[in-house]
Every structure is written in structure tokens, then in C-alpha cells.
Design a protein around this motif. Structure first.
Motif, PDB file in Angstrom:
ATOM      1  N   PRO A  87       0.792  -1.231   0.000  1.00  0.00           N
ATOM      2  CA  PRO A  87       0.000   0.000   0.000  1.00  0.00           C
ATOM      3  C   PRO A  87       0.825   1.282   0.000  1.00  0.00           C
ATOM      4  N   PHE A  88       2.088   1.200   0.405  1.00  0.00           N
ATOM      5  CA  PHE A  88       2.920   2.407   0.429  1.00  0.00           C
ATOM      6  C   PHE A  88       4.397   2.022   0.348  1.00  0.00           C
ATOM      7  N   ILE A  89       5.221   2.977   0.010  1.00  0.00           N
ATOM      8  CA  ILE A  89       6.659   2.754  -0.122  1.00  0.00           C
ATOM      9  C   ILE A  89       7.242   2.303   1.220  1.00  0.00           C
ATOM     10  N   GLY A  90       8.033   1.243   1.179  1.00  0.00           N
ATOM     11  CA  GLY A  90       8.636   0.696   2.392  1.00  0.00           C
ATOM     12  C   GLY A  90       7.816  -0.389   3.062  1.00  0.00           C
ATOM     13  N   ALA A  91       6.565  -0.587   2.618  1.00  0.00           N
ATOM     14  CA  ALA A  91       5.716  -1.625   3.212  1.00  0.00           C
ATOM     15  C   ALA A  91       6.221  -3.002   2.795  1.00  0.00           C
ATOM     16  N   GLY A  92       5.943  -3.991   3.602  1.00  0.00           N
ATOM     17  CA  GLY A  92       6.334  -5.368   3.303  1.00  0.00           C
ATOM     18  C   GLY A  92       5.165  -6.302   3.516  1.00  0.00           C
ATOM     19  N   GLY A  93       5.366  -7.536   3.161  1.00  0.00           N
ATOM     20  CA  GLY A  93       4.313  -8.516   3.359  1.00  0.00           C
ATOM     21  C   GLY A  93       4.822  -9.921   3.153  1.00  0.00           C
ATOM     22  N   ASN A  94       3.945 -10.889   3.418  1.00  0.00           N
ATOM     23  CA  ASN A  94       4.290 -12.279   3.162  1.00  0.00           C
ATOM     24  C   ASN A  94       3.042 -13.052   2.777  1.00  0.00           C
ATOM     25  N   ALA A  95       3.264 -14.197   2.157  1.00  0.00           N
ATOM     26  CA  ALA A  95       2.164 -15.053   1.702  1.00  0.00           C
ATOM     27  C   ALA A  95       2.691 -16.477   1.600  1.00  0.00           C
ATOM     28  N   PHE A  96       1.771 -17.440   1.578  1.00  0.00           N
ATOM     29  CA  PHE A  96       2.202 -18.817   1.375  1.00  0.00           C
ATOM     30  C   PHE A  96       1.222 -19.537   0.456  1.00  0.00           C
ATOM     31  N   VAL A  97       1.745 -20.540  -0.248  1.00  0.00           N
ATOM     32  CA  VAL A  97       0.953 -21.337  -1.172  1.00  0.00           C
ATOM     33  C   VAL A  97       1.355 -22.802  -0.984  1.00  0.00           C
ATOM     34  N   PRO A  98       0.394 -23.716  -0.819  1.00  0.00           N
ATOM     35  CA  PRO A  98       0.751 -25.132  -0.779  1.00  0.00           C
ATOM     36  C   PRO A  98       1.193 -25.601  -2.169  1.00  0.00           C
ATOM     37  N   ILE A  99       2.120 -26.567  -2.196  1.00  0.00           N
ATOM     38  CA  ILE A  99       2.634 -27.060  -3.466  1.00  0.00           C
ATOM     39  C   ILE A  99       2.938 -28.549  -3.349  1.00  0.00           C
ATOM     40  N   GLY A 100       2.713 -29.274  -4.425  1.00  0.00           N
ATOM     41  CA  GLY A 100       3.014 -30.698  -4.462  1.00  0.00           C
ATOM     42  C   GLY A 100       4.341 -30.963  -5.148  1.00  0.00           C
ATOM     43  N   LYS A 101       4.950 -32.078  -4.810  1.00  0.00           N
ATOM     44  CA  LYS A 101       6.215 -32.465  -5.426  1.00  0.00           C
ATOM     45  C   LYS A 101       6.035 -32.537  -6.937  1.00  0.00           C
ATOM     46  N   GLY A 102       6.937 -31.897  -7.679  1.00  0.00           N
ATOM     47  CA  GLY A 102       6.887 -31.900  -9.130  1.00  0.00           C
ATOM     48  C   GLY A 102       6.046 -30.792  -9.736  1.00  0.00           C
ATOM     49  N   ASP A 103       5.323 -30.030  -8.908  1.00  0.00           N
ATOM     50  CA  ASP A 103       4.527 -28.907  -9.422  1.00  0.00           C
ATOM     51  C   ASP A 103       5.446 -27.739  -9.767  1.00  0.00           C
ATOM     52  N   SER A 104       5.111 -27.040 -10.850  1.00  0.00           N
ATOM     53  CA  SER A 104       5.887 -25.868 -11.233  1.00  0.00           C
ATOM     54  C   SER A 104       5.345 -24.637 -10.519  1.00  0.00           C
ATOM     55  N   TRP A 105       6.212 -23.675 -10.277  1.00  0.00           N
ATOM     56  CA  TRP A 105       5.834 -22.413  -9.649  1.00  0.00           C
ATOM     57  C   TRP A 105       6.513 -21.270 -10.395  1.00  0.00           C
ATOM     58  N   ALA A 106       5.900 -20.101 -10.290  1.00  0.00           N
ATOM     59  CA  ALA A 106       6.466 -18.913 -10.923  1.00  0.00           C
ATOM     60  C   ALA A 106       6.185 -17.699 -10.045  1.00  0.00           C
ATOM     61  N   LEU A 107       7.151 -16.809  -9.961  1.00  0.00           N
ATOM     62  CA  LEU A 107       7.023 -15.573  -9.200  1.00  0.00           C
ATOM     63  C   LEU A 107       7.240 -14.412 -10.158  1.00  0.00           C
ATOM     64  N   ILE A 108       6.221 -13.549 -10.280  1.00  0.00           N
ATOM     65  CA  ILE A 108       6.320 -12.378 -11.142  1.00  0.00           C
ATOM     66  C   ILE A 108       5.972 -11.136 -10.329  1.00  0.00           C
ATOM     67  N   GLY A 109       6.436  -9.979 -10.771  1.00  0.00           N
ATOM     68  CA  GLY A 109       6.097  -8.762 -10.053  1.00  0.00           C
ATOM     69  C   GLY A 109       6.931  -7.579 -10.472  1.00  0.00           C
ATOM     70  N   SER A 110       6.839  -6.518  -9.663  1.00  0.00           N
ATOM     71  CA  SER A 110       7.584  -5.291  -9.942  1.00  0.00           C
ATOM     72  C   SER A 110       7.878  -4.541  -8.652  1.00  0.00           C
ATOM     73  N   SER A 111       8.880  -3.671  -8.715  1.00  0.00           N
ATOM     74  CA  SER A 111       9.242  -2.739  -7.632  1.00  0.00           C
ATOM     75  C   SER A 111       9.298  -3.391  -6.258  1.00  0.00           C
ATOM     76  N   SER A 112       9.944  -4.545  -6.177  1.00  0.00           N
ATOM     77  CA  SER A 112      10.046  -5.263  -4.905  1.00  0.00           C
ATOM     78  C   SER A 112      11.501  -5.580  -4.595  1.00  0.00           C
ATOM     79  N   GLU A 113      11.816  -5.612  -3.311  1.00  0.00           N
ATOM     80  CA  GLU A 113      13.158  -5.945  -2.862  1.00  0.00           C
ATOM     81  C   GLU A 113      13.085  -6.857  -1.644  1.00  0.00           C
ATOM     82  N   ASN A 114      14.233  -7.328  -1.194  1.00  0.00           N
ATOM     83  CA  ASN A 114      14.301  -8.272  -0.071  1.00  0.00           C
ATOM     84  C   ASN A 114      13.368  -9.464  -0.297  1.00  0.00           C
ATOM     85  N   ILE A 115      13.281  -9.916  -1.529  1.00  0.00           N
ATOM     86  CA  ILE A 115      12.392 -11.029  -1.878  1.00  0.00           C
ATOM     87  C   ILE A 115      13.038 -12.337  -1.440  1.00  0.00           C
ATOM     88  N   THR A 116      12.320 -13.078  -0.633  1.00  0.00           N
ATOM     89  CA  THR A 116      12.775 -14.373  -0.162  1.00  0.00           C
ATOM     90  C   THR A 116      11.667 -15.388  -0.414  1.00  0.00           C
TER      91      THR A 116
END
Length: 126
Positions: A87-116
Motif C-alpha cells: 500500500p505504500f513505499i517501504g511496506a512489506g508482506g508475506n504469503a504462502f501457497v501449498p505445493i506438491g512435489k513436481g509442481d511448477s511455480w512462478a514468481l512475477i512482479g515489480s518494484s520489490s526488494e528483499n524477496i525471499t
């Protein structure tokens, strides 16, 4: 009636202790693999992608890198998606998604840092 029949069948195959273990197999364990650490993205695009080595939960954390329109989207096999919108500059957040063995994942986005991005294996494995 159905509950009694199921209970009887289950009691024939495992004890209460085994039943408790079965119920916890989908929970996250302490075993984890870091897939992405302290990454950054400025313009909209793919940050990273891969295939899960085990059943588990992908845990994403990130911070806004200086643009009010910053966001990240984590998808698993095009059916499960979690998005972070800051919502504003300097804000952070987290999220989680369940995943199965062998499933593909992708992370897309913009203007983000400290991505783990970390994969926490489930207790039941896989």
C-alpha cells in the motif's frame, strides 16, 4: 451411523497414536530449502520459477522498493495464486501457497526488494 462404521474401520487399521500421526502429515516441518534470497525486481516481469522437489508450502516475503504500485504474484501450476500488493513505499508482506512435489511455480512482479522464497517440506514428505 456412517461415523461409527468409519471409526470401526479405522480402528482396525491403525491405533489412536498412528491416527494422530496421519493427521499431522500435511503440516509444515522444520525442514526447508531457500529458493530465493534477498532478490529484487524493478520493472514488471518474472523474478524466478522452478519445480518443487517435495510436497510443502512456498513462503514468500518481500518489501516495496519505492513505487506505490509495487506487487508480486506467486502461482503454482496456474491454479493456486497468492499476491502481495504494497500500500505504500517501504511496506512489506508475506504469503504462502501449498505445493506438491513436481509442481511448477512462478514468481512475477515489480518494484520489490528483499524477496525471499522458501519451501517448507510437509511432515508427511513426498
Amino acid at each position: 451411523m456412517l461415523k461409527n462404521v468409519l471409526s470401526l474401520l479405522l480402528s482396525r487399521f491403525y491405533s489412536k497414536q498412528e491416527s494422530e500421526l496421519v493427521g499431522h502429515q500435511a503440516m509444515p516441518s522444520g525442514t526447508s530449502t531457500t529458493l530465493l534470497s534477498n532478490a529484487a525486481v524493478s520493472d514488471w516481469g518474472t523474478v524466478s520459477s522452478g519445480v518443487a522437489a517435495s510436497d510443502g508450502y512456498l513462503v514468500l516475503t518481500a518489501k516495496n522498493a519505492g513505487n506505490a504500485g509495487a506487487s508480486l504474484s506467486l502461482s503454482v501450476r496456474e491454479f493456486a495464486r497468492q499476491s502481495l500488493t504494497y500500500p505504500f513505499i517501504g511496506a512489506g508482506g508475506n504469503a504462502f501457497v501449498p505445493i506438491g512435489k513436481g509442481d511448477s511455480w512462478a514468481l512475477i512482479g515489480s518494484s520489490s526488494e528483499n524477496i525471499t522464497l522458501i519451501l517448507f517440506k510437509t511432515i508427511g514428505g513426498g
